[in-house]
Design a protein around this motif. Structure first.
Motif, PDB file in Angstrom:
ATOM      1  N   LEU A  51       0.824  -1.207   0.000  1.00 48.61           N
ATOM      2  CA  LEU A  51       0.000   0.000   0.000  1.00 48.61           C
ATOM      3  C   LEU A  51       0.859   1.258   0.000  1.00 48.61           C
ATOM      4  O   LEU A  51       0.508   2.266  -0.625  1.00 48.61           O
ATOM      5  CB  LEU A  51      -0.926  -0.005   1.218  1.00 48.61           C
ATOM      6  N   GLN A  52       2.007   1.195   0.676  1.00 52.56           N
ATOM      7  CA  GLN A  52       2.909   2.338   0.680  1.00 52.56           C
ATOM      8  C   GLN A  52       3.473   2.610  -0.716  1.00 52.56           C
ATOM      9  O   GLN A  52       3.673   3.759  -1.109  1.00 52.56           O
ATOM     10  CB  GLN A  52       4.061   2.095   1.661  1.00 52.56           C
ATOM     11  N   ALA A  53       3.725   1.545  -1.462  1.00 56.57           N
ATOM     12  CA  ALA A  53       4.281   1.714  -2.810  1.00 56.57           C
ATOM     13  C   ALA A  53       3.293   2.408  -3.741  1.00 56.57           C
ATOM     14  O   ALA A  53       3.687   3.184  -4.618  1.00 56.57           O
ATOM     15  CB  ALA A  53       4.677   0.359  -3.385  1.00 56.57           C
ATOM     16  N   GLY A  54       2.002   2.142  -3.579  1.00 58.21           N
ATOM     17  CA  GLY A  54       0.995   2.768  -4.423  1.00 58.21           C
ATOM     18  C   GLY A  54       0.622   1.899  -5.611  1.00 58.21           C
ATOM     19  O   GLY A  54       1.419   1.093  -6.107  1.00 58.21           O
ATOM     20  N   VAL A  55      -0.609   2.070  -6.074  1.00 63.26           N
ATOM     21  CA  VAL A  55      -1.154   1.191  -7.118  1.00 63.26           C
ATOM     22  C   VAL A  55      -0.348   1.262  -8.407  1.00 63.26           C
ATOM     23  O   VAL A  55       0.097   0.232  -8.941  1.00 63.26           O
ATOM     24  CB  VAL A  55      -2.634   1.533  -7.392  1.00 63.26           C
ATOM     25  N   ASP A  56      -0.142   2.461  -8.948  1.00 61.89           N
ATOM     26  CA  ASP A  56       0.517   2.570 -10.253  1.00 61.89           C
ATOM     27  C   ASP A  56       1.961   2.079 -10.221  1.00 61.89           C
ATOM     28  O   ASP A  56       2.368   1.294 -11.100  1.00 61.89           O
ATOM     29  CB  ASP A  56       0.445   4.010 -10.769  1.00 61.89           C
ATOM     30  N   PRO A  57       2.800   2.508  -9.259  1.00 66.82           N
ATOM     31  CA  PRO A  57       4.170   1.980  -9.211  1.00 66.82           C
ATOM     32  C   PRO A  57       4.199   0.467  -9.001  1.00 66.82           C
ATOM     33  O   PRO A  57       5.029  -0.230  -9.590  1.00 66.82           O
ATOM     34  CB  PRO A  57       4.788   2.718  -8.019  1.00 66.82           C
ATOM     35  N   PHE A  58       3.293  -0.041  -8.164  1.00 66.71           N
ATOM     36  CA  PHE A  58       3.257  -1.477  -7.898  1.00 66.71           C
ATOM     37  C   PHE A  58       2.888  -2.247  -9.167  1.00 66.71           C
ATOM     38  O   PHE A  58       3.551  -3.216  -9.540  1.00 66.71           O
ATOM     39  CB  PHE A  58       2.251  -1.780  -6.787  1.00 66.71           C
ATOM     40  N   GLU A  59       1.834  -1.788  -9.831  1.00 64.54           N
ATOM     41  CA  GLU A  59       1.392  -2.476 -11.051  1.00 64.54           C
ATOM     42  C   GLU A  59       2.473  -2.424 -12.115  1.00 64.54           C
ATOM     43  O   GLU A  59       2.733  -3.420 -12.805  1.00 64.54           O
ATOM     44  CB  GLU A  59       0.106  -1.844 -11.564  1.00 64.54           C
ATOM     45  N   SER A  60       3.140  -1.283 -12.257  1.00 66.99           N
ATOM     46  CA  SER A  60       4.217  -1.155 -13.242  1.00 66.99           C
ATOM     47  C   SER A  60       5.360  -2.118 -12.933  1.00 66.99           C
ATOM     48  O   SER A  60       5.950  -2.713 -13.844  1.00 66.99           O
ATOM     49  CB  SER A  60       4.742   0.284 -13.275  1.00 66.99           C
TER      50      SER A  60
END
Length: 719
Positions: free
Chosen positions: A505-514
């Motif tokens: 969750l700290q990483a964030g959706v877009d960076p994680f998905e990428s």
């Protein structure tokens, strides 16, 4: 002038009625020898052999009628694939008062041999009804003599065989176990039928039909029964030998593809069967009687393994001896395949699966060299005996293989995409590590509710509810949480879901998905067999609760699915500086030629990368100590490999209706032998931990495997 032709001239033609010789009587005395010779040659050029017969006088053993004359020309020219005949020259010269010599040159266009230009000669003689051309076989081909035959024989190209890296044959051209009947021994068919129905449970009517067919066609032998090699017992062989006219054979009569490892490697090797309509349409060399690969490497390497048939067309003299070769297209045997599979490791892996799993349980095993991607064992369980597919399957067997809920024909190692659970945590933590949000000493600033505490709705688990905008999914639960200090290593050791959900969750959706896309999620690695692609989503993006998706993917559940082979491929990055090597199971293709069986490599597999730069050295330095701790005193402890230089991770994901089923993973990177060991089993909930750790222990520890076979556990206790 040939002597045998002079004989014909000296024989009074009036005696023809007594000799039985054929005289067609088409020409008349008013027709000149030249016109008869011209008409005869014109018919040959037009390929009107029935018309040519009207101009010949026949007195040979091989041709006596019009039909035989036409058939002889047609069969030989068709065998040579003659498509056109052109006249080059023609002449008729007198030899005596009533005898002429016809000379002509024809150009035969053959698809096999190109343009063949032959010089012909024939005698034209006068008879009671006019001039006729004296037939000899040399009118078809100049080198043919009476008694000669033109033969066309197919030379079958052998299918290539498949070998393991340690030299064991995994797919072999062999012969089935067969029971045959020798009609020359005068067997009593009623006795034979009674014996076979009693001892082999076969239909008496089927035996009778095969026997009748052999009698009708004059066959000295007929195969009555065929079974996979090694099926007929010694007792059955002795019983067969006691019946007059019956015999047993396993080396001559029933060619078959034999798979010595049977169930142990069936999903890798595959099996043969009849070609589909699509295959028949795509390959003109195939017929409905051909056999082609239908699954596994037999199918994927069909064009490599399949030999090409050759053909030889030759003249055979009256004694059956080879006189002259007219055309030869040499057969080409298929290429052989050497796999990276070690046959002993493959057998061990299957034995461990079969001895540790029960009905209703399934799974897969992979053993791989993590530096090269060479797969040394790949087992899917339950399996099947691929030798059975050489023969018609009975209804019960067919229904089991195709309708059983355990799906034994599926290769779970590459076709089944499972939820990875905690085995994915080394990769789900990468976005936070590479983004500078997580290091070895990071401690998440959160408060977890212990089991049975107020507000914790799931007994037996710790809980934490994210305090972030847009979160609507309630608490996140973890059966085990990290001991103090609450850092990366301790969280990995205990497989703390809350820790990894927090940093996802700290990483964030877009960076994680990428980052997931960067490490290959959504794709499949290169492999010789088709691999199901991994996936992050099973629904439309518009329907996704992205924060819930992010947290669940952080601990390997939600909608994330991946095949065992791809997850194994991903783990190789930890030992290869961030490079995921593509797995491979074929080492090389090669030919074997000559009496000395010289091997020549045709193509060799080289190491290749699936994804490069998937993790920095900083990330590797954080991950490796944590994976070591897992095996020493963490969730991988039960595998009893903690005293070795082994990194590992376990994972569990609940699936099915009401979470009644469970997918259990364990992966180990053994730095002592350079091998990756992976086990995944699907069982009812809470039944998978012991099987997966026992299987892994037996794979990675040969002494433990020996103890298991003898019924003793690794601790010296009875299993």
């Amino acid at each position: 002038m040939k002597k045998k032709l002079l004989i014909y001239i000296l024989v009074p033609l009036l005696l023809l009625v007594f000799t039985g010789a054929a005289f067609t009587g088409c020409s008349t005395l008013t027709d000149s020898a030249d016109s008869v010779g011209g008409a005869f040659v014109n018919k040959l050029v037009a390929r009107d052999y029935s018309g040519a017969f009207d101009y010949v006088y026949v007195l040979t053993a091989d041709v006596g009628t019009r039909d035989e004359f036409v058939a002889r020309f047609t069969n030989i020219y068709d065998a040579l694939e003659v498509s056109d005949v052109k006249l080059v020259s023609r002449s008729v010269e007198p030899v005596s008062d009533n005898e002429y010599e016809l000379k002509y040159t024809l150009a035969l266009t053959s698809r096999l041999l190109g343009v063949l230009t032959y010089d012909y000669s024939a005698d034209i003689v006068a008879g009671p009804q006019g001039y006729t051309v004296l037939y000899t076989p040399s009118l078809i081909l100049p080198m043919l003599e009476e008694g000669d035959r033109v033969r066309s024989t197919t030379q079958e190209g052998a299918r290539g065989e498949i070998f393991s890296a340690d030299g064991a044959v995994l797919a072999k051209n062999d012969y089935a176990d067969s029971v045959y009947i020798d009609l020359e021994k005068g067997p009593d068919i009623e006795e034979v039928k009674a014996f076979l129905t009693a001892n082999f449970s076969v239909d008496a009517e089927t035996i009778q039909k095969k026997y009748d067919n052999a009698v009708e066609k004059g066959y000295p032998l007929e195969v009555l029964l065929s079974y996979p090699k090694g099926t007929i017992t010694d007792e059955q062989k002795e019983a067969v030998a006691g019946i007059n006219g019956l015999g047993f054979d396993d080396s001559r009569f029933s060619p078959v593809r034999y798979y010595p490892l049977k169930d142990d490697a069936a999903h890798i090797i595959g099996y043969l069967g009849s070609p589909s309509d699509e295959q028949l349409a795509a390959n003109e060399d195939l017929t409905e009687y051909s056999t082609v690969g239908k699954s596994g490497l037999e199918m994927q390497y069909e064009e490599v393994l399949r030999g090409s048939d050759g053909r030889i067309i030759y003249i055979e003299d009256e004694k059956g001896s080879l006189k002259q070769v007219l055309f030869e297209d040499e057969k080409t045997d298929g290429q052989n395949i050497e796999l990276s599979i070690d046959s002993k490791t493959q057998e061990r892996a299957y034995t461990l699966m079969a001895s540790n799993l029960v009905d209703g349980q399934s799974g897969a095993v992979i053993v791989m060299d993590y530096s090269t991607g060479a797969v040394e064992a790949m087992v899917s369980y339950p399996s099947f005996d691929n030798n059975l597919f050489n023969f018609p399957l009975d209804e019960a067997t067919w229904n089991y293989y195709n309708g059983d809920e355990d799906h034994p024909l599926i290769n779970r190692a590459i076709q089944s995409a499972y939820m990875p659970g905690s085995s994915f945590k080394p990769f789900s933590s990468l976005p936070a590590i590479e983004g500078g949000l997580l290091d070895a000493d990071s401690v998440p600033p959160i408060t977890k509710k212990p089991p049975h505490s107020e507000g914790n709705e799931e007994s037996g688990s710790h809980s934490w509810t994210p305090d972030i905008e847009g979160w609507h999914s309630g608490a996140i639960y973890s059966k085990t949480v990290a001991e103090s200090p609450y850092n990366y290593e301790m969280a990995m050791k205990s497989s703390d879901n809350i820790f990894f959900a927090y940093y996802a969750l700290q990483a964030g959706v877009d960076p994680f998905e990428s980052y997931m896309e960067k490490i290959g999620i959504g794709e499949a690695p290169q492999f010789e067999l088709p691999v199901t692609a991994s996936s992050m989503l099973s629904q439309s993006e518009d329907e996704v609760d992205w924060l819930d998706w992010l947290a669940r993917t952080g601990y390997g559940t939600g909608e994330l699915v991946i095949t065992p082979l791809q997850l194994a491929c991903m783990y190789t990055a930890i030992e290869n500086g961030g490079t995921m090597v593509n797995p491979h199971i074929v080492n090389r293709t090669f030919t074997i030629e000559g009496e000395d069986e010289t091997e020549t490599t045709v193509e060799e597999t080289s190491v290749s990368a699936f994804k490069e730069g998937t993790m920095s050295q900083k990330a590797i330095d954080i991950i490796k100590p944590a994976l070591k701790r897992v095996m020493v005193d963490g969730t991988g402890y039960e595998a009893r490999l903690g005293d070795r230089d082994v990194l590992g991770k376990t994972g569990t994901a609940q699936v099915g209706a009401n979470n009644s089923r469970e997918v259990n993973w364990i992966i180990a990177l053994n730095q002592e032998d350079g091998k990756l060991y992976m086990v995944v089993v699907e069982t009812d909930t809470d039944e998978g931990t012991k099987p997966k750790t026992s299987i892994l222990r037996g794979l990675a520890d040969e002494s433990a495997y020996s103890r298991m076979l003898s019924g003793v556990s690794s601790s010296g206790e009875e299993e």
